[in-house]
Design a protein around this motif. Structure first.
Motif, short mmCIF file in Angstrom:
data_model
loop_
_atom_site.label_atom_id
_atom_site.label_comp_id
_atom_site.label_asym_id
_atom_site.label_seq_id
_atom_site.Cartn_x
_atom_site.Cartn_y
_atom_site.Cartn_z
N PRO A 26 2.94 58.71 -22.09
CA PRO A 26 1.58 59.23 -22.31
C PRO A 26 0.98 58.42 -23.49
O PRO A 26 -0.03 58.20 -23.51
N ARG A 27 2.08 58.16 -24.35
CA ARG A 27 1.36 57.51 -25.60
C ARG A 27 1.93 55.86 -25.72
O ARG A 27 1.53 55.47 -26.74
N ARG A 28 2.31 55.36 -24.88
CA ARG A 28 2.68 53.87 -24.91
C ARG A 28 3.04 53.17 -23.55
O ARG A 28 3.30 53.58 -22.65
N LEU A 29 2.58 51.89 -23.64
CA LEU A 29 3.01 51.05 -22.65
C LEU A 29 3.86 49.88 -23.31
O LEU A 29 3.51 49.48 -24.22
N ALA A 30 4.76 49.59 -22.64
CA ALA A 30 5.96 48.71 -23.20
C ALA A 30 6.47 47.78 -22.18
O ALA A 30 6.74 48.17 -21.02
N ILE A 31 6.89 46.50 -22.62
CA ILE A 31 7.21 45.44 -21.76
C ILE A 31 8.44 44.94 -22.49
O ILE A 31 8.59 44.45 -23.62
N THR A 32 9.53 44.91 -21.77
CA THR A 32 10.98 43.92 -22.16
C THR A 32 11.10 42.94 -21.24
O THR A 32 10.99 43.17 -20.08
N ILE A 33 11.53 41.71 -21.87
CA ILE A 33 11.84 40.52 -20.97
C ILE A 33 13.06 39.91 -21.42
O ILE A 33 13.27 39.80 -22.73
N HIS A 36 16.12 45.32 -32.95
CA HIS A 36 16.48 44.36 -32.23
C HIS A 36 15.52 44.63 -30.95
O HIS A 36 15.61 45.82 -30.48
N ALA A 37 14.97 43.52 -30.09
CA ALA A 37 14.01 43.95 -28.83
C ALA A 37 14.94 44.46 -28.00
O ALA A 37 14.28 45.43 -27.18
N LYS A 38 16.11 43.87 -27.65
CA LYS A 38 16.74 44.44 -26.65
C LYS A 38 17.31 45.96 -26.76
O LYS A 38 17.64 46.57 -25.87
N ASP A 39 17.28 46.41 -27.88
CA ASP A 39 17.88 47.84 -28.09
C ASP A 39 16.60 48.93 -27.83
O ASP A 39 17.01 50.18 -28.02
N TYR A 40 15.49 48.70 -27.38
CA TYR A 40 14.13 49.16 -27.46
C TYR A 40 14.61 50.56 -26.57
O TYR A 40 14.51 51.71 -27.26
N GLU A 41 14.93 50.58 -25.42
CA GLU A 41 15.10 51.93 -24.49
C GLU A 41 16.08 52.56 -25.09
O GLU A 41 15.77 53.90 -25.28
N MET A 69 18.90 25.23 -23.57
CA MET A 69 17.89 25.81 -24.51
C MET A 69 18.15 27.30 -24.84
O MET A 69 18.64 28.02 -24.05
N LYS A 70 17.83 27.56 -26.30
CA LYS A 70 18.07 29.00 -26.59
C LYS A 70 17.15 30.03 -26.00
O LYS A 70 16.12 29.49 -25.57
N THR A 71 17.58 31.28 -25.58
CA THR A 71 16.71 31.90 -24.96
C THR A 71 16.75 33.40 -25.99
O THR A 71 17.51 33.55 -27.02
N HIS A 72 15.62 34.15 -25.64
CA HIS A 72 15.47 35.46 -26.50
C HIS A 72 15.18 36.56 -25.77
O HIS A 72 14.70 36.53 -24.32
N ASP A 73 15.57 37.74 -26.17
CA ASP A 73 14.88 39.24 -25.84
C ASP A 73 13.53 39.48 -26.18
O ASP A 73 13.59 39.25 -27.80
N PHE A 74 12.76 39.91 -25.53
CA PHE A 74 11.40 40.09 -26.11
C PHE A 74 11.15 41.41 -25.77
O PHE A 74 11.44 42.24 -24.61
N LEU A 75 10.06 41.81 -26.69
CA LEU A 75 9.76 43.47 -26.60
C LEU A 75 8.06 43.48 -26.98
O LEU A 75 7.80 42.64 -28.10
N LEU A 79 12.56 59.11 -23.00
CA LEU A 79 12.94 58.27 -22.17
C LEU A 79 11.58 57.64 -21.58
O LEU A 79 10.87 58.01 -21.01
N VAL A 80 11.78 56.34 -22.23
CA VAL A 80 10.54 55.60 -21.88
C VAL A 80 10.42 54.75 -20.44
O VAL A 80 9.43 54.52 -20.06
N ASP A 81 11.61 55.01 -19.80
CA ASP A 81 11.57 54.37 -18.48
C ASP A 81 10.76 55.45 -17.42
O ASP A 81 11.44 56.63 -17.39
N PHE A 82 9.97 55.28 -17.08
CA PHE A 82 9.05 56.20 -16.18
C PHE A 82 9.97 56.78 -14.98
O PHE A 82 9.98 57.98 -14.87
N ALA A 83 10.90 55.92 -14.21
CA ALA A 83 11.43 56.42 -13.26
C ALA A 83 12.79 57.22 -13.65
O ALA A 83 12.83 58.20 -12.86
N LYS A 84 13.26 56.85 -14.79
CA LYS A 84 14.41 57.72 -15.16
C LYS A 84 13.98 58.95 -15.54
O LYS A 84 14.43 60.19 -15.52
N ARG A 85 12.82 59.15 -16.22
CA ARG A 85 12.12 60.35 -16.76
C ARG A 85 11.75 61.26 -15.76
O ARG A 85 11.93 62.63 -15.66
#
Length: 677
Positions: free
Chosen positions: A51-58, A193-198, A1-7, A208-214
């Motif tokens: 501070p200005r965004r909540l994001a999820i990637t899968i 593309h969803a996978k390029d978000y970060e 089954m085909k899979t996708h990157d999600f944002l 830096l959208v990753d809280f731990a890295k920031r």
């Protein structure tokens, strides 16, 4: 089954910094749960937060639900025709299309059909909307003329699968591929593309959208600034988290303040810098506060001097206020503030803070008398312990209560013992905090915590489930930690009763046992965190020690005992003894060594006599358990060669009395029958 990157990205007004991580984790957990409910598989889910965004990637999201067989069980074949036809009608088929299957010896009608899985793009909008809606928010906001609500107004919405936009309308926003950068520059960024978000957010917006890295970037920058100033920076992790939740594009810088402010107690300076300005403070090699600070800007400035100057201008009046509070507060002694405490309510039905101070004084005097500490100094510290609540400094910085009281006590000419006790009596304030360092501090800390616990519990406000509005669990654990870590021997049950009797008549004086059980339950949690088997705790609880320190020593001894190779067979022998004695009446048992006839029982009797004398009154429980292990061979030999329930009543009575004596030796530490599996 085909899979996708999600944002998914939800763009908002500045989110509450102390809630940012909680909001982020909740969105991640909610979406993960919704996808699992929909039977949509995926690989890795990751949360991002600024501070200005909540994001999820899968990654590797399935393109569609798995096909599944839906089966419904109907009535039995003997059921009335109306019931059978009604079941078929509810399934949208004729009775002839139903299957018959056997279940439990009876035949039933069944309906089954294959349900084709839907496309993930069709299912995502509802799943996302529910995930956002289910984020726990205490105070939601509405904005504009809409009926939508969220923790802050929402301005943009990105939902993508690979290169494609997932069509959705959530909180009045149409999904898109457009996001935004820093507020000051606010560049429009089109995501390909969803996978390029970060990576895109880092490259195009320097975010830096990753809280731990920031957070780690900020840490590195702060440490680097400290090194430039030849100083050491004190990094409070909670402050670092808060600063990270305030900036998307961190740029640390350092500034200074007037040296004259160093005459103020350093805790007041630090509190002003942390609570008002979110500054990190610096110290020299001896740990002394320096007139320097480090802050973190949310932008790369071409004129950093202007930012530094601005921050130095802002901190000056803050520190000037603290200087004024310090000067004003010193003019009135703690003792002179006592009458004013009578007008400050502690809690309804528990009286004023003045009454609480007097109860702490009485409790402190009582406790210090019991344990042999300085009664006069303890009582004095207890009486003055709450006076700093009326000071200007504590009115501005609530986290300085106790600390400032210690400074004011020294200024008033109180003894060092009294000053330190007042300063430390709130300790431990949190998990990992130290217990007070002096005898008087330990006593007042116990008295203060116990007064609060007994009073609030006594007016029916005990914690329920996950609700503990008065933090009684934290107070109870802090009190217990003091007793264990400072090795203070106190009868907790009688101390609780003493505390209850000091309260107003509205307090239920009969709830002492309930308070004791509540507090001992916190001890169970304490041992769980220390990876001690709960059966060890239960075994000690069964013999009801009333001193937490005594309880703790037994737990330590028993925990060590369970690690010894011979312990299992001894535990089983104890269990066997308990089972034999279960139906026996102690009043009918008489131990007469003269009628014991078998060598094994004579040997066990002699060994038990010797051990009883050796262990009489001993509280070295580890030595007691080691000595009991020495009885193992004698106990084994006894059960191999002796029948306890013999026909000779006198002999039977002596044998039962003998094994009861052995059991009582075990019970001198704990009921180890709880350790058997």
């Amino acid at each position: 089954m085909k899979t996708h990157d999600f944002l998914l990205e939800l763009g908002t007004e500045e989110l509450p910094p102390k809630l940012l991580l909680k909001l982020s984790y909740a969105l991640k957990d909610n979406l993960s749960s919704e996808l699992k409910k929909l039977n949509i598989g995926f690989d890795t889910i990751k949360a991002f937060a600024t501070p200005r965004r909540l994001a999820i990637t899968i990654s590797a999201v399935q393109g569609k639900q798995l096909d599944q067989i839906i089966e419904k069980k109907g009535p039995s074949i003997q059921s009335p025709e109306m019931a059978i036809s009604g079941f078929a009608k509810s399934c949208g088929v004729d009775v002839s299309e139903l299957e018959k299957k056997e279940l439990g010896g009876k035949e039933y009608f069944y309906y089954s059909k294959e349900e084709i899985g839907q496309s993930v793009s069709e299912l995502l909008p509802e799943a996302i909307e529910k995930s956002i809606k289910d984020i726990p928010i205490t105070r939601a906001m509405k904005w504009g003329s809409s009926d939508y609500s969220f923790v802050r107004p929402v301005h943009w919405l990105v939902i993508m699968l690979d290169k494609d936009i997932v069509s959705a309308k959530i909180m009045g926003l149409e999904s898109n591929r457009i996001t935004k950068g820093l507020r000051f520059t606010d560049p429009i960024i089109e995501l390909k593309h969803a996978k390029d978000y970060e990576q895109v957010m880092s490259d195009k917006a320097q975010i830096l959208v990753d809280f731990a890295k920031r957070k780690e970037l900020i840490r590195d920058q702060v440490l680097s600034e400290a090194q430039k100033n030849n100083a050491e920076v004190v990094i409070d992790e909670s402050l670092l988290d808060e600063v990270c939740a305030l900036v998307e594009y961190p740029r640390a810088f350092s500034g200074s303040f007037d040296k004259k402010f160093l005459d103020i107690p350093q805790e007041a300076i630090i509190s002003a810098m942390k609570s008002h300005q979110k500054y990190f403070h610096l110290v020299d090699i001896q740990g002394q506060l320096l007139p320097l600070f480090i802050s973190v800007a949310n932008i790369e400035s071409t004129n950093i001097k202007a930012i530094v100057d601005g921050n130095e201008r802002v901190i000056h009046p803050r520190l000037a206020d603290s200087e004024f509070f310090w000067s004003q507060d010193k003019a009135k002694k703690l003792e002179e503030r006592l009458p004013d405490l009578d007008s400050v309510m502690f809690m309804k039905s528990l009286g004023s803070m003045g009454q609480k101070a007097k109860r702490i004084e009485s409790l402190s005097s009582h406790i210090s008398d019991l344990v042999g500490f300085d009664q006069k100094a303890s009582a004095r510290a207890g009486l003055l312990s709450k006076s700093d609540l009326l000071s200007e400094m504590v009115g501005e910085f609530a986290d300085l209560q106790g600390i400032m009281g210690g400074y004011y006590a020294t200024n008033d000419g109180e003894t060092q013992a009294v000053s330190v006790a007042i300063r430390e009596h709130y300790q431990p304030r949190f998990a990992g905090d130290k217990v007070p360092s002096t005898n008087e501090g330990l006593v007042v800390a116990i008295a203060d915590k116990l007064d609060t616990i007994s009073g609030i519990y006594g007016i029916g406000q005990a914690p329920t489930g996950s609700k503990d509005p008065y933090a009684l669990r934290r107070l109870a654990l802090g009190l217990l930690r003091i007793l264990l870590e400072a090795k203070i021997e106190l009868n907790l049950k009688s101390l609780i009763d003493y505390s209850l009797n000091l309260h107003l008549k509205e307090v239920d004086r009969s709830c002492g046992d309930d308070i004791y059980s509540f507090m001992m339950d916190r001890l169970k949690a304490y041992y769980k965190d220390a990876n001690i088997d709960s059966n060890v705790y239960e075994a000690v609880l069964a013999v009801s020690p009333e001193s937490p320190l005594d309880f703790h020593l037994r737990v330590e001894a028993l925990n060590e005992f369970t690690q010894i190779e011979n312990s299992k067979s001894l535990i089983e022998a104890n269990k066997r003894i308990a089972n034999i004695l279960k139906d026996s009446n102690e009043k009918n048992e008489t131990l007469n060594p003269k009628i014991l006839i078998d060598d094994s029982e004579i040997k066990l009797f002699n060994a038990s006599e010797s051990l009883s004398k050796k262990l009489s009154g001993s509280k070295d429980y580890q030595e007691v358990m080691k000595s009991l292990i020495d009885l193992k061979d004698s106990i084994d030999s006894f059960f191999d060669n002796v029948m306890v329930n013999t026909d000779d009543d006198k002999l039977k009575s002596s044998r039962l009395a003998l094994i009861r004596k052995i059991r009582l030796l075990f019970l001198s530490v704990a009921d180890i029958s709880y350790l058997s599996s």
